[in-house]
Design a protein around this motif. Structure first.
Motif, short mmCIF file in Angstrom:
data_model
loop_
_atom_site.label_atom_id
_atom_site.label_comp_id
_atom_site.label_asym_id
_atom_site.label_seq_id
_atom_site.Cartn_x
_atom_site.Cartn_y
_atom_site.Cartn_z
N HIS A 27 -0.13 -10.44 13.69
CA HIS A 27 0.82 -9.51 13.08
C HIS A 27 0.20 -8.14 12.83
O HIS A 27 0.85 -7.11 13.05
CB HIS A 27 1.38 -10.07 11.77
CG HIS A 27 2.29 -11.24 11.96
ND1 HIS A 27 3.49 -11.14 12.62
CD2 HIS A 27 2.18 -12.54 11.59
CE1 HIS A 27 4.08 -12.32 12.64
NE2 HIS A 27 3.29 -13.19 12.03
N LEU A 28 -1.05 -8.13 12.38
CA LEU A 28 -1.70 -6.86 12.09
C LEU A 28 -1.95 -6.04 13.36
O LEU A 28 -1.92 -4.81 13.32
CB LEU A 28 -3.02 -7.10 11.35
CG LEU A 28 -2.90 -7.63 9.92
CD1 LEU A 28 -4.26 -7.98 9.36
CD2 LEU A 28 -2.20 -6.62 9.03
N THR A 29 -2.22 -6.71 14.47
CA THR A 29 -2.48 -5.97 15.70
C THR A 29 -1.20 -5.36 16.29
O THR A 29 -1.28 -4.51 17.18
CB THR A 29 -3.14 -6.87 16.77
OG1 THR A 29 -2.31 -8.00 17.02
CG2 THR A 29 -4.52 -7.30 16.34
N LEU A 30 -0.05 -5.79 15.79
CA LEU A 30 1.21 -5.20 16.24
C LEU A 30 1.51 -3.87 15.55
O LEU A 30 2.45 -3.17 15.92
CB LEU A 30 2.37 -6.18 16.01
CG LEU A 30 2.30 -7.48 16.81
CD1 LEU A 30 3.44 -8.40 16.40
CD2 LEU A 30 2.34 -7.20 18.30
N ALA A 31 0.70 -3.53 14.55
CA ALA A 31 0.90 -2.28 13.82
C ALA A 31 0.72 -1.09 14.75
O ALA A 31 -0.17 -1.09 15.61
CB ALA A 31 -0.07 -2.20 12.65
N TYR A 32 1.56 -0.11 14.58
CA TYR A 32 1.48 1.10 15.41
C TYR A 32 0.62 2.13 14.71
O TYR A 32 0.57 2.20 13.50
CB TYR A 32 2.88 1.68 15.67
CG TYR A 32 3.72 0.80 16.54
CD1 TYR A 32 3.49 0.73 17.90
CD2 TYR A 32 4.74 0.03 15.99
CE1 TYR A 32 4.27 -0.08 18.71
CE2 TYR A 32 5.53 -0.77 16.79
CZ TYR A 32 5.29 -0.82 18.15
OH TYR A 32 6.06 -1.63 18.94
N GLY A 33 -0.02 2.93 15.48
CA GLY A 33 -0.81 4.02 14.92
C GLY A 33 -1.97 4.35 15.84
O GLY A 33 -2.30 3.59 16.75
N ASP A 34 -2.53 5.51 15.57
CA ASP A 34 -3.64 5.96 16.40
C ASP A 34 -4.88 6.15 15.53
O ASP A 34 -5.70 7.03 15.77
CB ASP A 34 -3.26 7.27 17.11
CG ASP A 34 -4.20 7.58 18.26
OD1 ASP A 34 -4.81 6.63 18.79
OD2 ASP A 34 -4.34 8.77 18.60
N ASP A 35 -4.98 5.34 14.51
CA ASP A 35 -6.11 5.42 13.61
C ASP A 35 -7.32 4.74 14.24
O ASP A 35 -7.21 3.67 14.86
CB ASP A 35 -5.76 4.74 12.28
CG ASP A 35 -6.86 4.86 11.26
OD1 ASP A 35 -7.28 6.01 10.98
OD2 ASP A 35 -7.30 3.81 10.75
N GLU A 36 -8.49 5.33 14.08
CA GLU A 36 -9.71 4.77 14.67
C GLU A 36 -10.02 3.39 14.12
O GLU A 36 -10.45 2.50 14.84
CB GLU A 36 -10.89 5.71 14.41
CG GLU A 36 -10.83 7.03 15.14
CD GLU A 36 -11.96 7.95 14.74
OE1 GLU A 36 -12.40 7.91 13.57
OE2 GLU A 36 -12.39 8.71 15.62
N ARG A 37 -9.80 3.23 12.82
CA ARG A 37 -10.10 1.93 12.20
C ARG A 37 -9.15 0.85 12.69
O ARG A 37 -9.56 -0.28 12.92
CB ARG A 37 -10.02 2.05 10.68
CG ARG A 37 -11.18 2.81 10.12
CD ARG A 37 -11.12 2.84 8.61
NE ARG A 37 -11.57 4.15 8.20
CZ ARG A 37 -11.18 4.78 7.12
NH1 ARG A 37 -10.32 4.22 6.31
NH2 ARG A 37 -11.63 5.96 6.83
N LEU A 38 -7.89 1.20 12.86
CA LEU A 38 -6.91 0.24 13.38
C LEU A 38 -7.28 -0.16 14.81
O LEU A 38 -7.23 -1.34 15.17
CB LEU A 38 -5.50 0.81 13.34
CG LEU A 38 -4.38 -0.07 13.88
CD1 LEU A 38 -4.32 -1.39 13.11
CD2 LEU A 38 -3.06 0.65 13.84
N ASN A 39 -7.69 0.82 15.60
CA ASN A 39 -8.10 0.52 16.98
C ASN A 39 -9.35 -0.36 17.01
O ASN A 39 -9.46 -1.25 17.85
CB ASN A 39 -8.33 1.81 17.76
CG ASN A 39 -7.04 2.55 18.04
OD1 ASN A 39 -5.97 1.95 18.09
ND2 ASN A 39 -7.13 3.87 18.19
#
Length: 95
Positions: A27-39
């Protein structure tokens, strides 16, 4: 701007969440965004997923060479018993 330590922590978090709470990680990997930490988190999740699929392929008998699927120990014991019988065939028992 995320530091290298932050990115490393995010990668490790993605890896461990994928390992211990795979549904949550999905579920968390489906989050949208271009944040370095998320990537970095997503890369950690992906790394664990790839490792698991490789491990399943190794343990799956269909993907191994045929000689690895045989029970070589019991085959060796059977061959040894056959050999013992053939060797002892012509020997007369002691009286």
């Amino acid at each position: 701007m995320a530091t290298e330590k932050d990115l490393e922590n995010s990668f490790n978090n993605g890896y461990y969440v994928a390992k211990y709470a795979s549904d949550l990680a999905d579920h968390l990997t489906l989050a949208y965004g271009d944040d370095e930490r998320l990537n970095a988190f997503k890369k950690g999740h992906d790394t664990y997923t790839v490792e698991q699929s490789k491990e399943k392929n190794i343990t799956n008998k269909e993907n191994r060479p045929s000689w690895l699927n045989k029970d070589r120990i019991s085959d060796a014991r059977k061959d040894s018993k056959k050999l013992d019988k053939e060797i002892n065939r012509d020997i007369e028992p002691e009286k």
